[in-house]
Design a protein around this motif. Structure first.
Motif, short mmCIF file in Angstrom:
data_model
loop_
_atom_site.label_atom_id
_atom_site.label_comp_id
_atom_site.label_asym_id
_atom_site.label_seq_id
_atom_site.Cartn_x
_atom_site.Cartn_y
_atom_site.Cartn_z
N GLY A 74 0.80 -1.22 0.00
CA GLY A 74 0.00 0.00 0.00
C GLY A 74 0.83 1.26 0.00
O GLY A 74 0.31 2.37 0.13
N ILE A 75 2.15 1.13 -0.16
CA ILE A 75 3.03 2.31 -0.25
C ILE A 75 3.00 2.81 -1.69
O ILE A 75 2.97 2.04 -2.64
CB ILE A 75 4.47 1.93 0.19
N ASP A 76 2.98 4.12 -1.86
CA ASP A 76 2.81 4.73 -3.17
C ASP A 76 3.94 4.34 -4.13
O ASP A 76 5.08 4.09 -3.73
CB ASP A 76 2.74 6.26 -3.05
N PHE A 77 3.61 4.33 -5.44
CA PHE A 77 4.54 3.91 -6.48
C PHE A 77 4.63 4.97 -7.56
O PHE A 77 3.63 5.59 -7.92
CB PHE A 77 4.06 2.58 -7.09
N VAL A 78 5.84 5.18 -8.11
CA VAL A 78 6.02 6.06 -9.26
C VAL A 78 6.83 5.31 -10.31
O VAL A 78 7.76 4.58 -9.98
CB VAL A 78 6.73 7.38 -8.85
N GLN A 79 6.42 5.47 -11.57
CA GLN A 79 7.11 4.76 -12.64
C GLN A 79 8.57 5.24 -12.72
O GLN A 79 8.87 6.43 -12.57
CB GLN A 79 6.39 5.04 -13.96
N GLU A 80 9.49 4.29 -12.98
CA GLU A 80 10.91 4.60 -12.84
C GLU A 80 11.43 5.63 -13.85
O GLU A 80 12.37 6.37 -13.56
CB GLU A 80 11.75 3.33 -12.92
N VAL A 81 10.81 5.70 -15.03
CA VAL A 81 11.25 6.71 -16.00
C VAL A 81 10.99 8.11 -15.46
O VAL A 81 11.84 9.00 -15.56
CB VAL A 81 10.54 6.51 -17.35
N TYR A 82 9.81 8.30 -14.87
CA TYR A 82 9.50 9.62 -14.29
C TYR A 82 10.39 9.91 -13.09
O TYR A 82 10.81 11.05 -12.88
CB TYR A 82 8.03 9.67 -13.90
N ALA A 83 10.67 8.88 -12.31
CA ALA A 83 11.56 9.07 -11.16
C ALA A 83 12.95 9.48 -11.63
O ALA A 83 13.55 10.44 -11.10
CB ALA A 83 11.63 7.77 -10.35
N THR A 84 13.47 8.75 -12.63
CA THR A 84 14.80 9.08 -13.15
C THR A 84 14.81 10.49 -13.74
O THR A 84 15.75 11.27 -13.52
CB THR A 84 15.21 8.06 -14.22
N ALA A 85 13.77 10.83 -14.50
CA ALA A 85 13.70 12.16 -15.11
C ALA A 85 13.68 13.25 -14.04
O ALA A 85 14.32 14.31 -14.20
CB ALA A 85 12.46 12.25 -15.99
N ALA A 86 12.96 13.00 -12.95
CA ALA A 86 12.90 14.00 -11.88
C ALA A 86 14.27 14.24 -11.29
O ALA A 86 14.67 15.39 -11.02
CB ALA A 86 11.93 13.53 -10.79
N ALA A 87 15.03 13.15 -11.08
CA ALA A 87 16.38 13.29 -10.50
C ALA A 87 17.32 13.99 -11.47
O ALA A 87 18.10 14.87 -11.09
CB ALA A 87 16.92 11.90 -10.14
N VAL A 88 17.22 13.63 -12.75
CA VAL A 88 18.11 14.23 -13.75
C VAL A 88 17.81 15.71 -13.91
O VAL A 88 18.73 16.55 -13.94
CB VAL A 88 17.97 13.48 -15.11
N ASN A 89 16.54 16.09 -13.99
CA ASN A 89 16.19 17.50 -14.13
C ASN A 89 16.61 18.32 -12.93
O ASN A 89 16.93 19.51 -13.06
CB ASN A 89 14.68 17.64 -14.36
N THR A 90 16.61 17.68 -11.75
CA THR A 90 16.99 18.40 -10.52
C THR A 90 18.50 18.53 -10.38
O THR A 90 19.02 19.61 -10.06
CB THR A 90 16.41 17.68 -9.28
N TYR A 91 19.21 17.43 -10.59
CA TYR A 91 20.64 17.41 -10.30
C TYR A 91 21.53 17.64 -11.51
O TYR A 91 22.69 18.06 -11.36
CB TYR A 91 21.02 16.06 -9.65
N GLY A 243 25.15 7.96 -9.10
CA GLY A 243 24.43 7.48 -10.28
C GLY A 243 23.78 6.12 -10.09
O GLY A 243 22.82 5.78 -10.79
N ASP A 244 24.30 5.33 -9.14
CA ASP A 244 23.70 4.02 -8.91
C ASP A 244 22.36 4.12 -8.17
O ASP A 244 21.57 3.17 -8.16
CB ASP A 244 24.66 3.13 -8.11
N CYS A 245 22.11 5.28 -7.55
CA CYS A 245 20.88 5.45 -6.76
C CYS A 245 19.96 6.53 -7.32
O CYS A 245 19.06 7.01 -6.62
CB CYS A 245 21.23 5.79 -5.31
N PHE A 246 20.17 6.93 -8.57
CA PHE A 246 19.45 8.09 -9.09
C PHE A 246 17.95 7.87 -9.16
O PHE A 246 17.16 8.79 -8.89
CB PHE A 246 20.00 8.46 -10.48
N ALA A 247 17.51 6.68 -9.54
CA ALA A 247 16.07 6.43 -9.62
C ALA A 247 15.43 6.53 -8.23
O ALA A 247 14.32 7.05 -8.08
CB ALA A 247 15.79 5.06 -10.23
N ALA A 248 16.14 6.04 -7.21
CA ALA A 248 15.63 6.15 -5.84
C ALA A 248 15.57 7.61 -5.42
O ALA A 248 14.60 8.05 -4.76
CB ALA A 248 16.52 5.36 -4.89
#
Length: 988
Positions: A74-91, A243-248
């Motif tokens: 029941g913990i929320d989920f986000v698709q990994e492409v969007y997660a990766t994109a969020a990290a890349v756009n931020t960092y 880079g090994d933890c970017f999606a997280a």
């Protein structure tokens, strides 16, 4: 602001991060989960309880294996492409593309406008799991593999199309003395090529590229290969510190879109959630009880060689060595075939040192009582071992295995050998090896397939194999790619399958792959009535039992199943009848030395990657060569019609009739241009164009256009066209001519005369996917040459519109072009007949190479023609004899010109006692699924042997050499049988 927690659950690892208010990284963890995804994540969260307990947190899960955990907890989920994109756009703002490699996943994300993701599908070659398996093959750790790669001197072409089958490219290099440093770097280069060619799908990688994922984070050698291949500088190749933890990290950034919860509640949800399960798909047990198993063992254990004891034996002996793809086997036999000494072990990437050690051991134990009167070697390392230790004989693997099989059953009519990564199946007819089947693009049915899972589950292979014998419900796992089968195994574990159920299921999947993917049998009778199984994999009782159950009949497995190649070689050494062997003596072994150095041959355009092996007393052996020039000998001058055609076509350039005043017309030298070049060259030079051909095909030319290839599954000849057209643009031609041609010439031998869809319409694909073509005039109209008048009408209109050429001039050029094509065709027929006459005058066998016109390209056939003529054949091509047979209705729709020629060539070969035919097929060619069966049917019904050679972008010719040598051995055996039968009919 509440702290944010991101959990990335991938195929092999769990990454957990905690971000602070300024997006700073407060905690990070990167751990392998060994299929315990939820447990590993919960354990990591418990370890940071001091930091988060009693606080509200935003927590989100992402990753390829995260969705199931998210649903269960029941913990929320986000698709990994969007997660990766969020990290890349931020960092890393301003990023143009992301390349991310994981354990079983590989993806490229393109930024700029809408996000676009490209991800691996049915194959996990080129991922972290692939690198793990390659390190295991080299017997080094991942860190050692990385360190080795940084010291490389050269790069070998290695396929990463399959996580296991890449071994078939690596193993010959190892067995021929290649350096581990070079192989390590080549493995990383294979990952790069798989990623770029397989995932870009025609979209160019440029700008700022961010590299993510564990393999790219930890492996400096892999980073180096990506940077060099993509020609990136430090500004455009970005390797983030985490880079090994970017999606997280991206998941944590996205978590603010979801409600905060107490950390302790999140942890409890994760700990108490239950993984979703599905009903297991199971199969009947292998054995009902121990009594059934004991009877099974008794039956198979009866097939054993005579007892022998080296400690007490004195007299003559014969040595057989099988330098296999992953193991080295050695057998010493007495005159009755009794085994005095045997050895079976991994070659650890260095077969020479293994054989040296074992020879010393044999001499030590023999104590002067035993005289070795002959030594023979077979397997991938045959040439190296034969030269290193001066063995008396080298023989092809198929003959070694046949020798061994008929020792146990003189009536054997089918042999299947499954080794670590290779599968060989061959029928025996009239005392000779007939049709040969080898696994080509996948080895999910081989020994290393099951060994991979044994190690992953914490067992050695012997123990793992026995566990499944009495499983009441083996899991139906199908027969998928080795790496992707991991997912099936993990799901089966979640659904309640025990290790014994998985072990049995994997054994059955090996058999299904062998029977239905390699042998492609419809029923047991397709194989034979007297079947002998061998190879180390069949020492696994579960695999053997599954094989018998699948066929519904008993087979013979000798007790020395894993040693059969070496045993057959020893029998061949015995049959030589030598008084003494040339094998290095015990004294000579004391001063034995071996070094290997890689180099590239520059004596011809093949540029073979050579390994120079240096032994004591100045002896040396050069491997990797396609011809004899590096050995100090001139290339064999046996007639080769493929080489003749290629040289004749290339020699056209600069010899046209025109003045060139209308400018330069570039023609890409590939696909159907090997068929149509004589026509188009004459046509455009008559119109006063200077015709410029693209450069000769090469690996370098392929890499030039690799980034624009939209499909990794199209055949290699088509992929090469991207480099050819890019090269023509660089050469500055005024226009490029590459028309779409739905039809070929109508030769009256088929139901129709189409070109295959790739050949017919590839110009349109190039126009849409090669950006540099916009820098020139790329002409790709629809034209057809089979109706002369219609062609003259259409081409005249086109030439007038494009170049203002008068109709009369175009018509005259077209008629001259038709004459030029006819002259070329008749020259080809006449030359082919002269080669046949020459072969017959010299008593040489004739081999017909049946394929497509572009199979004469040295980069496409990788020097197969040199290998064939080097084995003593005169070589002609199918189009030199196809006109000698007329139309005949076929069982399949016969509508492709090139394929019709193959059918007719096969029919003609059946009428000629001194001819055999080999069929060349390209990986990725759909029509060959039909033509292979039809050509085989024609040849076998005509009493001929069927041999198929599969070729793609990797130039390891190990399997090709086995087939050609096996064909020669079968021809020799048939000749002997025929002579005996003739003598019996006419004793006088």
């Amino acid at each position: 602001m509440n702290l944010r927690v991101g959990i990335d659950i991938g195929s092999t690892t769990v990454k957990v991060v905690v971000l602070g208010e300024q997006n700073e990284l407060l905690f990070r963890s990167y751990e392998r989960h060994f299929s315990k995804t939820r447990e590993r994540a919960a354990e990591t969260l418990r370890s940071i309880g001091d930091m988060l307990s009693g606080k509200n947190v935003h927590m989100v899960i992402t990753g390829s294996a995260g969705l199931g955990v998210s649903k269960a907890s029941g913990i929320d989920f986000v698709q990994e492409v969007y997660a990766t994109a969020a990290a890349v756009n931020t960092y890393v703002p301003g990023t143009d593309a992301v390349i991310e490699l994981g354990g079983e996943d590989a993806k490229i994300i393109f930024f700029g406008g809408a996000l676009e993701e490209r991800m691996n599908g049915s194959c996990a070659g080129g991922t972290g799991a692939f690198i793990d398996q390659m390190a295991s093959l080299l017997n080094v750790s991942i860190d050692e593999l990385d360190t080795l790669s940084l010291k490389h001197e050269k790069i070998y072409p290695i396929a990463s199309r399959c996580g296991v089958f890449a071994k078939s490219d690596i193993q010959p290099i190892l067995n021929q003395g290649g350096q581990k440093e070079d192989i390590a770097a080549s493995i990383f280069q294979a990952v790069v090529d798989q990623t770029v060619a397989g995932l870009t799908q025609g979209r160019e990688l440029k700008g700022k590229i961010v590299f993510l994922g564990g393999p790219l984070h930890f492996l400096k050698g892999l980073r180096e290969r990506f940077v060099d291949t993509l020609d990136l500088d430090a500004e455009h190749a970005v390797f983030p510190e985490d880079g090994d933890c970017f999606a997280a990290m991206g998941a944590a950034l996205c978590s603010t879109d979801y409600a905060a919860r107490p950390f302790d509640e999140c942890l409890k949800l994760l700990e108490e959630s239950v993984d979703a399960t599905e009903a297991l798909d199971t199969m009947p047990p292998l054995f009902a009880d121990k009594a059934e198993y004991d009877a099974f063992l008794a039956r198979h254990n009866a097939n054993h060689p005579p007892e022998a004891d080296l400690a007490t034996y004195s007299g003559p002996a014969w040595l057989g060595i099988d330098a296999g793809s992953t193991t080295t086997k050695m057998v010493l036999i007495d005159p009755q075939g009794g085994i005095l000494y045997h050895y079976y072990h991994s070659n650890l990437g260095n077969p020479v040192s293994i054989v040296l050690e074992q020879l010393r051991e044999i001499y030590k134990r023999a104590g002067g009582r035993v005289s070795i009167q002959g030594a023979a070697v077979t397997g991938y390392g045959e040439d190296l071992i034969k030269n290193a230790f001066q063995c008396d004989l080298g023989l092809v693997e198929t003959m070694a295995h046949y020798n061994a099989a008929k020792h146990f059953n003189p009536n054997v009519d089918f042999i299947i050998d499954i080794g670590g990564q290779d599968m060989k199946c061959f029928k025996i007819r009239n005392g000779a090896v007939d049709s040969i089947m080898l696994n080509e693009a996948c080895s999910s049915g081989c020994g290393s397939f099951i060994e991979t899972f044994a190690k992953a589950l914490g067992y050695d292979i012997a123990e793992f194999s026995k566990i499944g014998l009495f499983s009441p419900r083996p899991v139906n796992l199908g027969s998928r790619c080795t790496v992707f089968m991991n997912s099936s195994v993990k799901q089966a574990q979640k659904d309640g399958a025990g290790v014994e159920d998985i072990s049995a299921g994997l054994s059955i999947s090996i058999v299904k792959n062998a029977v239905y993917k390699v042998i492609r049998a419809a029923n047991a009778d397709d194989l034979g009535k007297h079947i002998v199984v061998q190879g180390g994999t069949f020492l696994n009782d579960a695999v053997l039992r599954a094989f018998e159950q699948e066929l519904g009949r008993d087979v013979i497995r000798p007790t020395i199943a894993g040693l059969m190649g070496a045993f057959g070689a020893a029998l061949a050494a015995r049959d030589l009848g030598l008084e003494r062997s040339e094998l290095l003596s015990e004294k000579a072994l004391q001063s034995f030395t071996h070094t290997a150095k890689p180099t590239t041959c520059g004596l011809c355009t093949n540029h073979c990657s050579l390994t120079v092996n240096q032994f004591d007393n100045g002896r040396r052996f050069i491997s990797g060569n396609r011809c004899s020039r590096p050995l100090g000998k001139e290339k064999a001058e046996l007639p080769d019609l493929g080489a003749y055609k290629y040289q004749k076509l290339r020699a056209m350039e600069g010899k046209g009739a025109g003045s060139g005043v209308r400018g330069t017309m570039g023609i890409p030298f590939g696909l159907n241009m090997y068929e149509n070049l004589p026509f188009w060259y004459e046509f455009f030079t008559r119109l006063n164009f200077e015709v410029v051909l693209s450069p000769e095909s090469s690996r370098k030319l392929y890499l030039k256009g690799q980034h624009t290839i939209p499909s990794d599954t199209v055949c290699y000849p088509a992929k090469l066209l991207h480099g050819h057209v890019e090269a023509l643009v660089e050469m500055g031609v005024d226009a490029i001519w590459y028309p779409c041609m739905s039809y070929n010439y109508d030769e009256g031998i088929g139901d129709n005369h189409y070109n295959c869809p790739v050949v017919a319409y590839y110009p349109e694909l190039l126009a849409a996917n090669v950006p540099v073509l916009k820098q020139t005039r790329f002409l790709f109209p629809y034209v057809g040459l089979w109706r002369h008048k219609d062609f003259e009408k259409r081409i005249s209109k086109l030439m007038e519109e494009e170049f203002s050429i008068p109709k009369k001039e175009t018509v005259a050029a077209a008629r001259a072009a038709f004459d030029a094509y006819d002259a070329y065709k008749h020259d080809l027929w006449a030359t082919g007949q002269s080669y046949v006459a020459q072969a017959r005058a010299q008593g040489l066998p004739i081999l017909v190479q049946a394929g497509r016109p572009y199979h004469i390209d040295p980069e496409i056939n990788h020097g197969i023609n040199d290998l064939i003529t080097g084995q003593g054949f005169v070589l002609i091509t199918e189009d030199a004899i196809s006109h000698l047979e007329g139309y005949e209705s076929r069982k399949v729709l016969n509508q492709w010109t090139f394929q019709s020629r193959m059918y007719n060539a096969a029919r003609y070969v059946c009428t000629q006692p001194d001819m055999q035919l080999v069929q060349l097929v390209s990986f990725g060619c759909g029509t060959d699924a039909i033509t292979a069966d039809e050509v085989r049917s024609i040849l076998e019904e005509g009493g001929k042997l069927y041999t198929q050679l599969k070729i793609d972008d990797i130039n390891n010719l190990g399997a090709v050499k086995i087939r050609i040598r096996s064909l020669m051995a079968a021809m020799d055996a048939r000749a002997v049988t025929s002579a005996k039968e003739s003598a019996q009919r006419d004793p006088a």
